[in-house]
Design an enzyme around this catalytic site. Structure first.
Site, PDB file in Angstrom:
ATOM      1  N   HIS A  47       0.314  -0.866  -9.399  1.00  0.00           N
ATOM      2  CA  HIS A  47      -0.440  -2.047  -8.734  1.00  0.00           C
ATOM      3  C   HIS A  47      -1.872  -1.770  -8.938  1.00  0.00           C
ATOM      4  CE1 HIS A  47      -0.278   0.332  -5.241  1.00  0.00           C
ATOM      5  NE2 HIS A  47      -1.527  -0.113  -5.014  1.00  0.00           N
TER       6      HIS A  47
ATOM      7  N   ARG B 211      21.329  -6.347   0.151  1.00  0.00           N
ATOM      8  CA  ARG B 211      22.673  -6.001   0.933  1.00  0.00           C
ATOM      9  C   ARG B 211      22.998  -6.890   2.043  1.00  0.00           C
ATOM     10  NH1 ARG B 211      23.517   0.230   1.064  1.00  0.00           N
ATOM     11  NH2 ARG B 211      21.739   0.030   2.425  1.00  0.00           N
TER      12      ARG B 211
ATOM     13  N   GLU C 116      -7.907   7.624   1.573  1.00  0.00           N
ATOM     14  CA  GLU C 116      -7.174   6.686   2.681  1.00  0.00           C
ATOM     15  C   GLU C 116      -7.603   7.219   3.966  1.00  0.00           C
ATOM     16  OE1 GLU C 116      -3.019   5.666   2.000  1.00  0.00           O
ATOM     17  OE2 GLU C 116      -3.681   6.666  -0.044  1.00  0.00           O
TER      18      GLU C 116
ATOM     19  N   LYS D 110      -5.590  -4.445 -10.196  1.00  0.00           N
ATOM     20  CA  LYS D 110      -6.984  -4.792  -9.422  1.00  0.00           C
ATOM     21  C   LYS D 110      -7.801  -5.187 -10.261  1.00  0.00           C
ATOM     22  CE  LYS D 110      -6.186  -1.136  -5.914  1.00  0.00           C
ATOM     23  NZ  LYS D 110      -6.207  -2.004  -4.454  1.00  0.00           N
TER      24      LYS D 110
ATOM     25  N   LYS E 198       7.349   1.791  -8.621  1.00  0.00           N
ATOM     26  CA  LYS E 198       6.976   3.235  -8.562  1.00  0.00           C
ATOM     27  C   LYS E 198       8.040   3.674  -7.150  1.00  0.00           C
ATOM     28  CE  LYS E 198       3.535   4.463  -5.179  1.00  0.00           C
ATOM     29  NZ  LYS E 198       2.175   4.934  -4.931  1.00  0.00           N
TER      30      LYS E 198
ATOM     31  N   HIS F 263      -1.387   6.225 -10.382  1.00  0.00           N
ATOM     32  CA  HIS F 263      -2.684   5.270 -10.239  1.00  0.00           C
ATOM     33  C   HIS F 263      -3.815   6.153 -10.649  1.00  0.00           C
ATOM     34  CE1 HIS F 263      -0.246   3.170  -8.051  1.00  0.00           C
ATOM     35  NE2 HIS F 263      -0.292   3.989  -6.492  1.00  0.00           N
TER      36      HIS F 263
ATOM     37  N   ASP G 266       2.682  10.657  -5.547  1.00  0.00           N
ATOM     38  CA  ASP G 266       2.540   9.474  -5.262  1.00  0.00           C
ATOM     39  C   ASP G 266       1.078   8.591  -5.679  1.00  0.00           C
ATOM     40  OD1 ASP G 266       3.269   7.369  -3.469  1.00  0.00           O
ATOM     41  OD2 ASP G 266       1.822   7.890  -1.947  1.00  0.00           O
TER      42      ASP G 266
HETATM   43  P1  NAD Z   1      13.022  -1.053   1.902  1.00  0.00           P
HETATM   44  O1  NAD Z   1      13.848  -0.003   2.449  1.00  0.00           O
HETATM   45  O2  NAD Z   1      12.234  -1.599   2.935  1.00  0.00           O
HETATM   46  O3  NAD Z   1      13.964  -1.885   1.337  1.00  0.00           O
HETATM   47  C1  NAD Z   1      14.803  -1.817   0.468  1.00  0.00           C
HETATM   48  C2  NAD Z   1      15.731  -2.954  -0.056  1.00  0.00           C
HETATM   49  O4  NAD Z   1      16.681  -2.910  -0.843  1.00  0.00           O
HETATM   50  C3  NAD Z   1      16.170  -3.808   1.237  1.00  0.00           C
HETATM   51  O5  NAD Z   1      16.117  -5.429   0.917  1.00  0.00           O
HETATM   52  C4  NAD Z   1      17.705  -3.407   1.101  1.00  0.00           C
HETATM   53  O6  NAD Z   1      18.738  -4.562   1.686  1.00  0.00           O
HETATM   54  C5  NAD Z   1      17.904  -3.452  -0.471  1.00  0.00           C
HETATM   55  N1  NAD Z   1      18.970  -2.420  -0.586  1.00  0.00           N
HETATM   56  C6  NAD Z   1      19.368  -1.294  -0.582  1.00  0.00           C
HETATM   57  N2  NAD Z   1      20.292  -0.789  -0.898  1.00  0.00           N
HETATM   58  C7  NAD Z   1      20.973  -1.939  -1.650  1.00  0.00           C
HETATM   59  C8  NAD Z   1      22.046  -2.136  -2.145  1.00  0.00           C
HETATM   60  N3  NAD Z   1      23.102  -1.138  -2.402  1.00  0.00           N
HETATM   61  N4  NAD Z   1      22.425  -3.177  -2.902  1.00  0.00           N
HETATM   62  C9  NAD Z   1      21.457  -4.178  -2.768  1.00  0.00           C
HETATM   63  N5  NAD Z   1      20.473  -4.213  -2.300  1.00  0.00           N
HETATM   64  C10 NAD Z   1      20.022  -3.013  -1.558  1.00  0.00           C
HETATM   65  O7  NAD Z   1      12.032  -0.324   0.808  1.00  0.00           O
HETATM   66  P2  NAD Z   1      10.726  -1.062   0.213  1.00  0.00           P
HETATM   67  O8  NAD Z   1       9.576  -0.251   0.935  1.00  0.00           O
HETATM   68  O9  NAD Z   1      10.561  -2.404   0.390  1.00  0.00           O
HETATM   69  O10 NAD Z   1      10.879  -0.230  -1.251  1.00  0.00           O
HETATM   70  C11 NAD Z   1      11.239  -0.724  -2.356  1.00  0.00           C
HETATM   71  C12 NAD Z   1      10.901  -0.263  -3.642  1.00  0.00           C
HETATM   72  O11 NAD Z   1       9.234  -0.498  -3.949  1.00  0.00           O
HETATM   73  C13 NAD Z   1      10.953   1.470  -3.303  1.00  0.00           C
HETATM   74  O12 NAD Z   1      11.183   1.777  -5.095  1.00  0.00           O
HETATM   75  C14 NAD Z   1       9.543   1.683  -3.059  1.00  0.00           C
HETATM   76  O13 NAD Z   1       9.681   3.191  -3.620  1.00  0.00           O
HETATM   77  C15 NAD Z   1       8.525   0.780  -4.033  1.00  0.00           C
HETATM   78  N6  NAD Z   1       7.476   0.572  -3.351  1.00  0.00           N
HETATM   79  C16 NAD Z   1       7.364   0.300  -2.175  1.00  0.00           C
HETATM   80  C17 NAD Z   1       5.944   0.129  -1.442  1.00  0.00           C
HETATM   81  C18 NAD Z   1       5.718  -0.585   0.101  1.00  0.00           C
HETATM   82  O14 NAD Z   1       4.703  -0.626   0.432  1.00  0.00           O
HETATM   83  N7  NAD Z   1       6.740  -0.359   0.838  1.00  0.00           N
HETATM   84  C19 NAD Z   1       4.945   0.160  -2.234  1.00  0.00           C
HETATM   85  C20 NAD Z   1       4.914   0.833  -3.523  1.00  0.00           C
HETATM   86  C21 NAD Z   1       6.238   0.863  -4.100  1.00  0.00           C
END
Ligand code: NAD
Length: 485
Positions: A179, A51, A217, A183, A149, A241, A236
């Site tokens: 993920h 965004r 953890e 592993k 996820k 997992h 979670d």
């Molecule tokens: P985040 O909030 O850091 O990032 C979200 C991203 O989505 C940003 O780039 C934002 O600009 C974009 N976004 C939000 N609304 C939008 C829209 N309407 N249009 C276009 N882009 C939009 O989230 P994250 O931590 O990177 O997580 C992303 C996904 O990965 C989630 O489903 C989360 O559950 C999953 N996940 C994250 C982690 C982690 O370690 N961060 C681990 C496992 C899974």
């Protein structure tokens, strides 16, 4: 030992949520490492789409900073960085509207090559993205989507999500990431079981006393408190997992190593799980210390009933595992960050050495972290005079020692999984029916907690979880393995 790297075909990868935490910490560093390893075609294009307003140069700076911060394994030479970055670009785009989609289409310029769309955004946007990819004519036959996820928060929402994605993509185009499956040790579990004749004859209730799976953890929820408090350890970690680890540990040998055969066998395991008795599950919430906040303070919700720990005694009702208990536990702020699967074999049927020799049993341990590797505990004679004294020693197969220094550089799970997406190999991704079956098993447990309104048990930071979790095994005359780094 020199590892073989097979270059991937040219591809376009669009990272929706390309400026988010996951892209920064995992996806971009993983891509860079594959690039350095020579696996990413010099023609591949990576397009961040999110965004926020940003131009290509700013996105490259974002990626450079991410790699700087999170690629600390020093396998990637700085000389590769600028050429890698030159393959990155950025499109400002709204998943919920049509802004930016024409620009994305221009970037992809009708190319027929492999096209992967990584949904690294909140799950509420998965349906919007799938709809718009198709509506804007981007869903070519070579297109595939990667879904992060959590995949639903219960059976109903997972079903709805599967149905939504199925409107736009075939199951063969949907890659649901867990993920843990990326592993190296988890894949080695299959190699150990099905590449050797040694273990499989013993791999059943006749010889195995029980199996323990621990994903511990030492850290708390940290900055993810808001997300975690709506989820909890069951959703979670356990539903995905740990369930996947349990499946790979206990499934029947697939006829071949391919996505259908492997996932069919995993699904059979999930469907054979008995409903969990209320007395066979323990959940907990960590307390704070002088220096660290407790769970409730950390998630800023003093009434929260969400669990940061769960332990379950599970049973698989089939011929192979009838009567064998599976003890599963996961939690935060435990004694150490340590994950393992322990196959605990039964005692020898008769000891020729007498009671003085003590009790000895073989334990095969598959360590997922830290120090990925496999250890087999065997009983031998203690060296020296003084009679037949027995001692247990580990046959340690730490990969880096067994396979040479190059093996110490185990690729991150995301590296492996992203390249599998490009190769079109779904073996290590969850199929829709698997995810639904896993929710079908976990939903009644969560529903019972919610209906009771009972608070999770407290446990001390740095402990092994609530005392009741220890009792879950003690009452069966067994005990958990120590959680140690
Ligand atoms: P985040 O909030 O850091 O990032 C979200 C991203 O989505 C940003 O780039 C934002 O600009 C974009 N976004 C939000 N609304 C939008 C829209 N309407 N249009 C276009 N882009 C939009 O989230 P994250 O931590 O990177 O997580 C992303 C996904 O990965 C989630 O489903 C989360 O559950 C999953 N996940 C994250 C982690 C982690 O370690 N961060 C681990 C496992 C899974």
């Amino acid at each position: 030992m020199v590892s073989r790297v097979i270059p991937a075909q040219p591809f376009d990868l669009v990272i929706f949520g390309g400026t988010g935490d996951l892209a920064r910490r995992k996806i971009l560093p993983a891509l860079f490492r594959r690039y350095c390893a020579g696996q990413m075609d010099r023609d591949a294009r990576i397009i961040g789409a999110a965004r926020g307003d940003m131009d290509d140069a700013a996105y490259r700076d974002f990626a450079r900073a991410a790699i700087d911060e999170f690629d600390d394994d020093a396998v990637c030479a700085a000389e590769h960085l600028e050429t890698f970055l030159s393959q990155l670009s950025y499109v400002t785009l709204d998943a919920r509207g049509d802004d930016g989609w024409a620009a994305l289409k221009d970037r992809l310029d009708g190319s027929e090559r492999i096209r992967a769309f990584y949904f690294s955004v909140g799950p509420a946007l998965f349906g919007d993205l799938a709809t718009r990819i198709e509506a804007h004519g981007l869903a070519t036959p070579e297109a595939r989507i990667v879904v992060e996820k959590p995949f639903g928060r219960d059976l109903a929402s997972a079903r709805a999500l599967n149905a939504e994605l199925a409107k736009h993509f075939k199951e063969t185009q949907i890659y649901r990431i867990d993920h843990y499956l990326g592993k190296e040790t988890v894949q080695n579990l299959m190699a150990i079981r099905f590449g050797n004749t040694l273990f499989e004859p013993l791999w059943n209730s006749q010889y195995v006393d029980h199996i323990q799976i621990t994903v511990a953890e030492s850290g708390g929820v940290g900055t993810r408190g808001g997300y975690y408090d709506k989820s909890g350890a069951m959703r979670d970690m356990m539903q995905n997992h740990i369930m996947q680890l349990l499946c790979l540990t206990t499934m029947e040998p697939p006829a071949k190593y391919d996505p259908h055969a492997v996932r069919d066998e995993k699904l059979k395991v999930i469907r054979a799980l008995s409903p969990v008795e209320p007395g066979d599950v323990v959940r907990g919430q960590y307390e704070g210390t002088d220096r660290l906040p407790g769970y409730r303070n950390e998630v800023e919700n003093c009434d929260t009933l969400t669990e940061s720990f769960v332990a379950i005694k599970a049973r698989i009702c089939n011929w192979r595992w009838a009567g064998t208990p599976f003890y599963l536990r996961t939690g935060k702020r435990l004694r150490a960050r340590a994950s393992e699967i322990a196959i605990v074999f039964k005692d020898a049927p008769h000891s020729i050495f007498g009671a003085a020799a003590g009790r000895h049993r073989n334990i095969l341990t598959i360590r997922l972290q830290p120090n990925e590797g496999i250890e087999m505990g065997v009983t031998i004679k203690e060296p020296g005079p003084g009679g037949m004294r027995l001692v247990d020693v580990p046959l340690d197969m730490t990969f880096s020692e067994a396979l040479g220094p190059e093996a110490a550089d185990i690729p991150d799970a995301y590296e492996r999984l992203i390249m599998d997406v490009i190769r079109g190999d779904q073996t290590l991704f969850m199929r829709g029916d698997e995810v639904e079956a896993a929710w079908e098993w976990t939903d009644p447990i969560i529903d019972a907690w919610e209906a009771s309104g009972a608070a999770p048990l407290r446990y001390a930071t740095g402990s092994s979880g609530p005392d009741d979790a220890l009792a879950l095994m003690h009452r069966d005359g067994r005990s958990w393995r120590e959680i140690r780094p």
